[in-house]
Design a protein around this motif. Structure first.
Motif, PDB file in Angstrom:
ATOM      1  N   ILE A 302       0.836  -1.203   0.000  1.00 63.90           N
ATOM      2  CA  ILE A 302       0.000   0.000   0.000  1.00 63.90           C
ATOM      3  C   ILE A 302       0.874   1.256   0.000  1.00 63.90           C
ATOM      4  O   ILE A 302       0.599   2.228  -0.733  1.00 63.90           O
ATOM      5  CB  ILE A 302      -0.946  -0.007   1.215  1.00 63.90           C
ATOM      6  N   ALA A 303       1.927   1.257   0.810  1.00 59.42           N
ATOM      7  CA  ALA A 303       2.816   2.419   0.863  1.00 59.42           C
ATOM      8  C   ALA A 303       3.464   2.659  -0.489  1.00 59.42           C
ATOM      9  O   ALA A 303       3.580   3.804  -0.950  1.00 59.42           O
ATOM     10  CB  ALA A 303       3.874   2.222   1.946  1.00 59.42           C
ATOM     11  N   ARG A 304       3.904   1.573  -1.140  1.00 59.62           N
ATOM     12  CA  ARG A 304       4.548   1.715  -2.446  1.00 59.62           C
ATOM     13  C   ARG A 304       3.585   2.348  -3.454  1.00 59.62           C
ATOM     14  O   ARG A 304       3.977   3.191  -4.259  1.00 59.62           O
ATOM     15  CB  ARG A 304       4.985   0.337  -2.932  1.00 59.62           C
ATOM     16  N   ILE A 305       2.315   1.976  -3.396  1.00 59.65           N
ATOM     17  CA  ILE A 305       1.341   2.498  -4.353  1.00 59.65           C
ATOM     18  C   ILE A 305       0.976   3.945  -4.038  1.00 59.65           C
ATOM     19  O   ILE A 305       0.977   4.815  -4.918  1.00 59.65           O
ATOM     20  CB  ILE A 305       0.073   1.617  -4.348  1.00 59.65           C
ATOM     21  N   LYS A 306       0.686   4.217  -2.772  1.00 63.86           N
ATOM     22  CA  LYS A 306       0.148   5.522  -2.409  1.00 63.86           C
ATOM     23  C   LYS A 306       1.204   6.616  -2.348  1.00 63.86           C
ATOM     24  O   LYS A 306       0.863   7.805  -2.421  1.00 63.86           O
ATOM     25  CB  LYS A 306      -0.573   5.424  -1.059  1.00 63.86           C
ATOM     26  N   LEU A 307       2.471   6.269  -2.229  1.00 62.90           N
ATOM     27  CA  LEU A 307       3.522   7.281  -2.134  1.00 62.90           C
ATOM     28  C   LEU A 307       4.161   7.591  -3.478  1.00 62.90           C
ATOM     29  O   LEU A 307       5.125   8.352  -3.539  1.00 62.90           O
ATOM     30  CB  LEU A 307       4.589   6.844  -1.126  1.00 62.90           C
ATOM     31  N   THR A 308       3.655   7.001  -4.550  1.00 61.37           N
ATOM     32  CA  THR A 308       4.133   7.347  -5.886  1.00 61.37           C
ATOM     33  C   THR A 308       3.116   8.252  -6.566  1.00 61.37           C
ATOM     34  O   THR A 308       2.014   8.473  -6.063  1.00 61.37           O
ATOM     35  CB  THR A 308       4.368   6.083  -6.727  1.00 61.37           C
ATOM     36  N   SER A 309       3.487   8.764  -7.726  1.00 66.79           N
ATOM     37  CA  SER A 309       2.677   9.809  -8.354  1.00 66.79           C
ATOM     38  C   SER A 309       1.544   9.271  -9.220  1.00 66.79           C
ATOM     39  O   SER A 309       0.773  10.047  -9.770  1.00 66.79           O
ATOM     40  CB  SER A 309       3.582  10.709  -9.210  1.00 66.79           C
ATOM     41  N   TYR A 310       1.444   7.958  -9.360  1.00 69.22           N
ATOM     42  CA  TYR A 310       0.342   7.401 -10.145  1.00 69.22           C
ATOM     43  C   TYR A 310       0.107   5.966  -9.704  1.00 69.22           C
ATOM     44  O   TYR A 310       0.970   5.342  -9.085  1.00 69.22           O
ATOM     45  CB  TYR A 310       0.645   7.451 -11.644  1.00 69.22           C
ATOM     46  N   GLU A 311      -1.083   5.457 -10.003  1.00 72.82           N
ATOM     47  CA  GLU A 311      -1.405   4.080  -9.655  1.00 72.82           C
ATOM     48  C   GLU A 311      -2.468   3.545 -10.586  1.00 72.82           C
ATOM     49  O   GLU A 311      -3.247   4.299 -11.188  1.00 72.82           O
ATOM     50  CB  GLU A 311      -1.884   3.969  -8.207  1.00 72.82           C
ATOM     51  N   TYR A 312      -2.484   2.228 -10.716  1.00 74.16           N
ATOM     52  CA  TYR A 312      -3.486   1.505 -11.484  1.00 74.16           C
ATOM     53  C   TYR A 312      -3.942   0.300 -10.686  1.00 74.16           C
ATOM     54  O   TYR A 312      -3.227  -0.160  -9.782  1.00 74.16           O
ATOM     55  CB  TYR A 312      -2.927   1.064 -12.843  1.00 74.16           C
TER      56      TYR A 312
END
Length: 489
Positions: A302-312
């Motif tokens: 979750i941290a890896r996804i939410k702390l980056t500038s985009y997600e899918y």
């Protein structure tokens, strides 16, 4: 069943477990067995074909994933050719391996019944449509080495520690972002050692040696191919952009870019069940360490996804091993001794979690023709095979084509691009690469230009259409093909 066969199955449960888990993976996605492949799979198959043609990733075919992913898709391309169902079948093998590894990890901590529950849960959860878990992407390939490293790190012995490090490095060689498994593997290596500093350092050192051996082999291959500098440029520039507040287009799977994006998790019930199960299991001393690891796995994803500038949505697939382990460990701390009680609790958990995220969405998707599951009945993915057939009829394998956002057309048609930047997904976020792609296209204009209904021609393609004698020769549901000089008989 003979006594000898029973003893073999008891000693090596994976011999029976793997085909059963593979069957469950297949049964978890009946609506998508023949669904067309999307953009990401097309990219990997393109680079895989370049490798089969004797070329190198990054320098001859630029994409931002790791070299092992392209080797895997080179093998898939070699076997599957242009058959979608075979590509999907090959990917289910890696998912079944991941389920087997998670089952082994949980079984070592909580017994075979809990391990079986974890493996079954992961195999079924890989059909979660809201996560795009049923699709073909790097996450589906990376789960096997990630989960394998997790399991191997709990085995005693220097060779097992080295194997765990090698598996973790293999995950990183699929996608650099999968580095998130490294702290979990390191912790497992340390806690599984004898309780003294020397033993722990030895196991950690063996893991590092195994990782360096794998990463060194890939670095040597890329260096000998003259692609190591290009690998660093393409892969790590994308990683830096993803972690920045500017650079890549900021988006998430809901389109929400505000504070609410931190609370938008597809299949939220699965995440809640995994976290709750891990917390319940952590009450018991003998389950505390694996429960902490399962919760840490979920939190890191979750941290890896939410702390980056985009997600899918497909980014969330990486959390499934932690979720499955958490659910199984929580059940192991609650269920009674009787086998029937365990079976009933396991069935209740699987049904309650699988029905809303796997079973019901798959039944709904079965009402839709498989070719229309992505992009609609007249969408780009549904019409890809027809366009590819037209391209094959009008071009030779040596002639080039160019498309902007649909690299699956290269795979379907068996054709290549004049530029290493075969689609704009890689090139468009770097001005130097946009200029390089333009120079390549102008220096060697492709025989065919394809513009699909959901895209507009890039500036380079517009320039080609203005300056070269291209003719619009094919239209289909808004999809267009221009041929240099017109059609051939």
């Amino acid at each position: 069943m003979s006594a000898a066969l029973r003893r073999t199955c008891a000693r090596h449960p994976g011999l029976v477990g793997f085909p059963l888990l593979l069957l469950l993976v297949w049964l978890s996605r009946p609506a998508y067995w023949r669904a067309p492949l999307q953009n990401d799979a097309g990219q990997y198959l393109y680079v895989g074909q370049a490798i089969l043609d004797g070329q190198a990733p990054y320098s001859d075919a630029a994409n931002n994933k790791g070299p092992l992913l392209y080797l895997v898709f080179a093998l898939i391309k070699l076997i599957a050719q242009e058959h979608t169902i075979l590509v999907r079948g090959a990917v289910t093998l890696t998912l079944a391996l991941a389920a087997l590894a998670v089952a082994g990890y949980v079984a070592r901590a909580a017994g075979r019944a809990a391990g079986a529950l974890a493996g079954v849960a992961l195999a079924i959860f890989t059909g979660a449509v809201v996560m795009q878990a049923e699709d073909v992407n790097s996450e589906q390939i990376g789960l096997a080495p990630m989960a394998g490293a997790w399991y191997l790190a709990t085995r005693r012995g220097a060779w097992w520690a080295a194997a765990a490090g090698a598996a973790a490095a293999a995950a990183v060689a699929v996608n650099v972002i999968f580095l998130l498994v490294v702290p979990i593997v390191a912790w497992e290596l340390l806690r599984s050692a004898a309780p003294n500093a020397r033993a722990r350092l030895l196991r950690l050192g063996c893991g590092i040696v195994g990782a360096l051996a794998v990463l060194g082999a890939f670095a040597l291959w890329l260096a000998l191919a003259g692609a190591l500098d290009d690998f660093v440029d393409v892969v790590f520039d994308r990683v830096r952009s993803a972690g920045a507040t500017s650079g890549l287009r900021g988006r998430d799977w809901t389109g929400d870019l505000g504070i609410h994006r931190f609370f938008n998790w597809p299949a939220g019930g699965l995440w809640a069940a995994g976290l709750l199960g891990g917390l319940i299991a952590a009450r018991e001393r003998h389950l505390r360490a694996p429960a902490i690891a399962a919760v840490a796995w979920i939190v890191l994803v979750i941290a890896r996804i939410k702390l980056t500038s985009y997600e899918y949505p497909h980014h969330y697939v990486l959390g499934l091993p932690g979720i499955s382990a958490g659910v199984a460990l929580g059940a192991a701390s609650l269920w009674r001794t009787r086998l029937v009680d365990r079976a009933l609790l396991a069935a209740l958990l699987i049904t309650a979690l699988a029905w809303p995220y796997v079973v019901a969405p798959q039944f709904s998707a079965l009402r839709v023709p498989s070719y229309a599951l992505y992009g609609g009945p007249l969408g780009v993915f549904a019409r890809g095979p027809a366009i590819a057939e037209y391209l094959r009829s009008q071009t030779t394998p040596q002639e080039r084509i160019q498309n902007r956002y649909h690299p699956e057309l290269y795979w379907l048609s068996g054709r290549r691009s004049p530029s290493r930047f075969f689609d704009d997904y890689t090139s468009e976020w770097n001005a130097a690469w946009v200029a390089e792609q333009r120079r390549d296209l102008l220096a060697a204009p492709p025989r065919a230009i394809v513009v699909m209904q959901d895209e507009q021609p890039s500036p380079a393609i517009e320039e080609l259409l203005r300056t070269e004698p291209y003719r619009l020769t094919f239209t289909d549901s808004g999809n267009r093909v221009w041929l240099l000089g017109g059609e051939r008989r």
